[in-house]
Design an enzyme around this catalytic site. Structure first.
Site, PDB file in Angstrom:
ATOM      1  N   HIS A   1      -6.123  -7.698   0.927  1.00  0.00           N
ATOM      2  CA  HIS A   1      -6.299  -6.311   0.508  1.00  0.00           C
ATOM      3  C   HIS A   1      -5.673  -6.094  -0.865  1.00  0.00           C
ATOM      4  O   HIS A   1      -4.602  -6.642  -1.144  1.00  0.00           O
ATOM      5  CB  HIS A   1      -5.638  -5.359   1.516  1.00  0.00           C
TER       6      HIS A   1
ATOM      7  N   HIS B   1       0.819  -1.225   0.000  1.00  0.00           N
ATOM      8  CA  HIS B   1       0.000   0.000   0.000  1.00  0.00           C
ATOM      9  C   HIS B   1       0.854   1.276   0.000  1.00  0.00           C
ATOM     10  O   HIS B   1       0.301   2.380  -0.040  1.00  0.00           O
ATOM     11  CB  HIS B   1      -0.897   0.053   1.249  1.00  0.00           C
TER      12      HIS B   1
ATOM     13  N   ASP C   1      -3.711 -12.741   5.249  1.00  0.00           N
ATOM     14  CA  ASP C   1      -4.854 -12.209   5.986  1.00  0.00           C
ATOM     15  C   ASP C   1      -6.205 -12.625   5.400  1.00  0.00           C
ATOM     16  O   ASP C   1      -7.246 -12.170   5.888  1.00  0.00           O
ATOM     17  CB  ASP C   1      -4.755 -10.683   6.155  1.00  0.00           C
TER      18      ASP C   1
ATOM     19  N   ASP D   1      -2.689 -11.213  -1.000  1.00  0.00           N
ATOM     20  CA  ASP D   1      -3.131 -10.578   0.246  1.00  0.00           C
ATOM     21  C   ASP D   1      -4.625 -10.240   0.115  1.00  0.00           C
ATOM     22  O   ASP D   1      -5.109  -9.957  -0.973  1.00  0.00           O
ATOM     23  CB  ASP D   1      -2.314  -9.299   0.467  1.00  0.00           C
TER      24      ASP D   1
HETATM   25 ZN   LIG Z   1      -3.584  -7.222   3.828  1.00  0.00          ZN
END
Ligand SMILES: [Zn+2]
Length: 315
Positions: free
Chosen positions: A167, A129, A252, A165
């Site tokens: 996200h 990110h 995650d 991931d």
């Molecule tokens: Zn993540």
């Protein structure tokens, strides 16, 4: 039975020195949990030295010079929030983030020297990110993008970046958005943090068709998640023949994870590892840790993932 492992581990103890406030999910204990996941797999540990100027040179391939400078200065003045509320820092954060980059580029060096084909890079803080000019979402420097740039600089390309991931890796997608020397594939929960990663985000200009997103609804299980990875890998291989693979390996999406909201188990991460190992064949894979916030689940998931990934090259 596997006679020998081809697995290499690249990490550094200073990655534990980034200490967000107590209770923050991206905590120092994640480092040991992610390293422990490789126990018993016969992996070789790569000695990594953190050279600040070398790390900074690599960081500048994915970030503006102002970002490491601002982070260094902020860390020197003690614990505070950096750029956004989800990026608390401590005095050791700058060194930890440098160490994560140092381990990532040391891994690339081993791949370039043909000394490794499967590399696990358990580092923190995570990276996918981290934007060009600011930290975001627990991330400070984009380790996966930096490793990818280093591979390309050494003439190893094209590169496939696969991000599983939970996200979306918004910063990695943005960095390679108009590029056709890197294919970015992401499988993630959507809509979800950070808000990007819709199916119609495919890159632009020369990079059009070199980004592929598989957005999944909350509650996805092993079959759904690994099925999306399988479909995405077909997309990758229909467009490029990667000379190397960089994996943004976040765990995650595990059903025990406090943030992810998915239902993937160790068996699901094994399936993903097997798919990646098969897709890459004898080409190198560098898997760098992103998320994964349930410590026991993280260790177990890393283990099944790495065992399957390594099996792909020896079987
Ligand atoms: Zn993540």
């Amino acid at each position: 039975m596997r006679a020998t492992s081809s697995l290499l581990i690249a990490t550094h103890e200073e990655c534990a020195d980034h200490r967000p406030f107590p209770g923050h999910p991206e905590r120092p204990q994640r480092l040991q949990a992610a390293i422990k996941g490789a126990d018993g797999l016969g992996a070789r540990l790569l000695p990594v030295t953190v050279n600040e100027s070398d790390a900074l040179r690599a960081i500048l391939t994915a970030h503006d010079a102002t970002l490491p400078e601002r982070l260094r200065t902020a860390c020197a003045s003690g614990p505070q929030v950096f750029d956004s509320d989800d990026n608390p820092i401590s005095e050791g954060t700058y060194r930890a983030a440098l160490a994560a980059v140092a381990a990532s580029i040391a891994a690339v060096g081993e791949v370039d020297a043909r000394a490794a084909t499967r590399v696990w890079i358990p580092v923190r803080p995570p990276g996918h990110h981290a934007l060009r000019d600011r930290a975001m979402g627990f991330c400070f420097f984009n380790n996966a993008a930096i490793a990818t740039e280093d591979l390309l600089k050494r003439g190893i390309g094209p590169v496939a970046v696969v991000d599983f991931d939970v996200h979306h890796g918004n910063a990695t997608q943005q960095h390679f958005w108009e590029r056709n020397d890197v294919f970015y594939l992401s499988v993630h929960r959507y809509p979800f943090y950070p808000g990007t990663g819709a199916g119609d985000e495919i890159g632009s200009g020369p990079g059009r068709g070199f980004t592929r997103n598989y957005p999944l609804a909350a509650g996805a299980d092993n079959d759904t998640y690994s099925g999306a990875v399988a479909a995405g890998l077909e997309d990758v291989l229909s467009v490029v023949t990667p000379a190397a693979w960089v994996i943004s390996a976040g765990f995650d999406a595990h059903r025990d994870d406090p943030l992810g909201g998915m239902k993937v188990t160790e068996a699901g991460f094994a399936a993903i590892g097997e798919l990646l190992g098969q897709a890459a064949g004898k080409k190198p894979i560098l898997a760098v840790l992103e998320g994964g916030y349930a410590l026991e689940a993280l260790s177990r998931s890393v283990r099944t993932f790495l065992a399957a990934l390594d099996g792909g090259v020896t079987s």
